[in-house]
Design a protein around this motif. Sequence first.
Motif, PDB file in Angstrom:
ATOM      1  N   ILE A  33       0.852  -1.201   0.000  1.00 16.09           N
ATOM      2  CA  ILE A  33       0.000   0.000   0.000  1.00 16.09           C
ATOM      3  C   ILE A  33       0.881   1.242   0.000  1.00 16.09           C
ATOM      4  O   ILE A  33       0.681   2.168  -0.789  1.00 16.09           O
ATOM      5  CB  ILE A  33      -0.947   0.011   1.224  1.00 16.09           C
ATOM      6  CG1 ILE A  33      -2.001  -1.084   1.101  1.00 16.09           C
ATOM      7  CG2 ILE A  33      -1.600   1.389   1.387  1.00 16.09           C
ATOM      8  CD1 ILE A  33      -2.814  -1.308   2.359  1.00 16.09           C
ATOM      9  N   GLU A  34       1.867   1.266   0.888  1.00 17.72           N
ATOM     10  CA  GLU A  34       2.751   2.424   1.007  1.00 17.72           C
ATOM     11  C   GLU A  34       3.538   2.648  -0.281  1.00 17.72           C
ATOM     12  O   GLU A  34       3.786   3.782  -0.669  1.00 17.72           O
ATOM     13  CB  GLU A  34       3.700   2.203   2.184  1.00 17.72           C
ATOM     14  CG  GLU A  34       4.281   3.474   2.736  1.00 17.72           C
ATOM     15  CD  GLU A  34       5.044   3.259   4.021  1.00 17.72           C
ATOM     16  OE1 GLU A  34       6.273   3.070   3.951  1.00 17.72           O
ATOM     17  OE2 GLU A  34       4.417   3.297   5.106  1.00 17.72           O
ATOM     18  N   ASN A  35       3.929   1.566  -0.930  1.00 18.89           N
ATOM     19  CA  ASN A  35       4.685   1.671  -2.177  1.00 18.89           C
ATOM     20  C   ASN A  35       3.805   1.932  -3.393  1.00 18.89           C
ATOM     21  O   ASN A  35       4.315   2.130  -4.491  1.00 18.89           O
ATOM     22  CB  ASN A  35       5.520   0.409  -2.405  1.00 18.89           C
ATOM     23  CG  ASN A  35       6.684   0.336  -1.452  1.00 18.89           C
ATOM     24  OD1 ASN A  35       7.276   1.348  -1.098  1.00 18.89           O
ATOM     25  ND2 ASN A  35       7.015  -0.856  -1.017  1.00 18.89           N
ATOM     26  N   GLY A  36       2.487   1.910  -3.201  1.00 20.86           N
ATOM     27  CA  GLY A  36       1.571   2.186  -4.300  1.00 20.86           C
ATOM     28  C   GLY A  36       1.249   0.982  -5.159  1.00 20.86           C
ATOM     29  O   GLY A  36       0.651   1.125  -6.223  1.00 20.86           O
ATOM     30  N   ASN A  37       1.633  -0.208  -4.709  1.00 20.15           N
ATOM     31  CA  ASN A  37       1.378  -1.418  -5.487  1.00 20.15           C
ATOM     32  C   ASN A  37       0.017  -2.045  -5.193  1.00 20.15           C
ATOM     33  O   ASN A  37      -0.432  -2.901  -5.940  1.00 20.15           O
ATOM     34  CB  ASN A  37       2.462  -2.463  -5.215  1.00 20.15           C
ATOM     35  CG  ASN A  37       3.833  -1.961  -5.591  1.00 20.15           C
ATOM     36  OD1 ASN A  37       3.987  -1.205  -6.542  1.00 20.15           O
ATOM     37  ND2 ASN A  37       4.833  -2.342  -4.832  1.00 20.15           N
ATOM     38  N   ARG A  38      -0.604  -1.673  -4.100  1.00 21.10           N
ATOM     39  CA  ARG A  38      -1.930  -2.180  -3.723  1.00 21.10           C
ATOM     40  C   ARG A  38      -2.819  -0.998  -3.391  1.00 21.10           C
ATOM     41  O   ARG A  38      -2.354   0.072  -3.034  1.00 21.10           O
ATOM     42  CB  ARG A  38      -1.848  -3.061  -2.463  1.00 21.10           C
ATOM     43  CG  ARG A  38      -1.075  -4.307  -2.630  1.00 21.10           C
ATOM     44  CD  ARG A  38      -2.016  -5.466  -2.898  1.00 21.10           C
ATOM     45  NE  ARG A  38      -1.239  -6.683  -2.985  1.00 21.10           N
ATOM     46  CZ  ARG A  38      -1.582  -7.814  -2.433  1.00 21.10           C
ATOM     47  NH1 ARG A  38      -2.693  -7.907  -1.754  1.00 21.10           N
ATOM     48  NH2 ARG A  38      -0.835  -8.871  -2.585  1.00 21.10           N
ATOM     49  N   GLN A  39      -4.104  -1.253  -3.465  1.00 22.62           N
ATOM     50  CA  GLN A  39      -5.077  -0.212  -3.135  1.00 22.62           C
ATOM     51  C   GLN A  39      -4.825   1.045  -3.974  1.00 22.62           C
ATOM     52  O   GLN A  39      -4.715   2.147  -3.447  1.00 22.62           O
ATOM     53  CB  GLN A  39      -5.035   0.131  -1.640  1.00 22.62           C
ATOM     54  CG  GLN A  39      -5.449  -0.969  -0.709  1.00 22.62           C
ATOM     55  CD  GLN A  39      -6.947  -1.146  -0.652  1.00 22.62           C
ATOM     56  OE1 GLN A  39      -7.710  -0.206  -0.825  1.00 22.62           O
ATOM     57  NE2 GLN A  39      -7.370  -2.362  -0.411  1.00 22.62           N
ATOM     58  N   SER A  40      -4.713   0.865  -5.289  1.00 22.22           N
ATOM     59  CA  SER A  40      -4.463   2.023  -6.145  1.00 22.22           C
ATOM     60  C   SER A  40      -5.539   3.083  -5.949  1.00 22.22           C
ATOM     61  O   SER A  40      -5.272   4.271  -6.037  1.00 22.22           O
ATOM     62  CB  SER A  40      -4.362   1.616  -7.608  1.00 22.22           C
ATOM     63  OG  SER A  40      -5.552   1.002  -8.042  1.00 22.22           O
ATOM     64  N   GLU A  41      -6.755   2.638  -5.675  1.00 25.84           N
ATOM     65  CA  GLU A  41      -7.824   3.538  -5.255  1.00 25.84           C
ATOM     66  C   GLU A  41      -8.176   3.118  -3.837  1.00 25.84           C
ATOM     67  O   GLU A  41      -8.927   2.171  -3.624  1.00 25.84           O
ATOM     68  CB  GLU A  41      -9.026   3.434  -6.191  1.00 25.84           C
ATOM     69  CG  GLU A  41      -8.717   3.942  -7.584  1.00 25.84           C
ATOM     70  CD  GLU A  41      -9.917   3.873  -8.502  1.00 25.84           C
ATOM     71  OE1 GLU A  41     -11.036   3.587  -8.031  1.00 25.84           O
ATOM     72  OE2 GLU A  41      -9.733   4.106  -9.692  1.00 25.84           O
ATOM     73  N   MET A  42      -7.603   3.805  -2.873  1.00 23.84           N
ATOM     74  CA  MET A  42      -7.713   3.398  -1.483  1.00 23.84           C
ATOM     75  C   MET A  42      -9.162   3.434  -1.000  1.00 23.84           C
ATOM     76  O   MET A  42      -9.880   4.405  -1.235  1.00 23.84           O
ATOM     77  CB  MET A  42      -6.842   4.295  -0.607  1.00 23.84           C
ATOM     78  CG  MET A  42      -6.427   3.623   0.671  1.00 23.84           C
ATOM     79  SD  MET A  42      -5.392   4.617   1.744  1.00 23.84           S
ATOM     80  CE  MET A  42      -3.994   5.000   0.743  1.00 23.84           C
ATOM     81  N   LYS A  43      -9.574   2.368  -0.363  1.00 20.42           N
ATOM     82  CA  LYS A  43     -10.918   2.268   0.180  1.00 20.42           C
ATOM     83  C   LYS A  43     -11.100   3.254   1.326  1.00 20.42           C
ATOM     84  O   LYS A  43     -10.152   3.548   2.058  1.00 20.42           O
ATOM     85  CB  LYS A  43     -11.183   0.849   0.703  1.00 20.42           C
ATOM     86  CG  LYS A  43     -11.216  -0.192  -0.373  1.00 20.42           C
ATOM     87  CD  LYS A  43     -11.479  -1.551   0.226  1.00 20.42           C
ATOM     88  CE  LYS A  43     -11.456  -2.610  -0.853  1.00 20.42           C
ATOM     89  NZ  LYS A  43     -11.643  -3.949  -0.306  1.00 20.42           N
TER      90      LYS A  43
END
Length: 70
Positions: A33-43
């Motif tokens: 998440i911090e690196n931007g690899n997950r949750q590209s559109e954060m819930k």
Amino acid sequence: MRKYLKDAREKLGLTQADVAKRIGISTNYYCDIENGNRQSEMKASLLIELSTILKIPISDMLKEEKRKED
């Protein structure tokens, strides 16, 4: 990369593992998440939790997320 998350976390003296544990996710998932690899559109639920833990106003987080998209 979500540098604002890393900066806030480090300012509070927290590790990625600390944040992940408080949210109830794995350290690897939080790292992504911090690196931007997950949750590209954060819930929204994640925004709220991170806002509370990292002491970042949600409005600031939304601005940073918008900036990330542009």
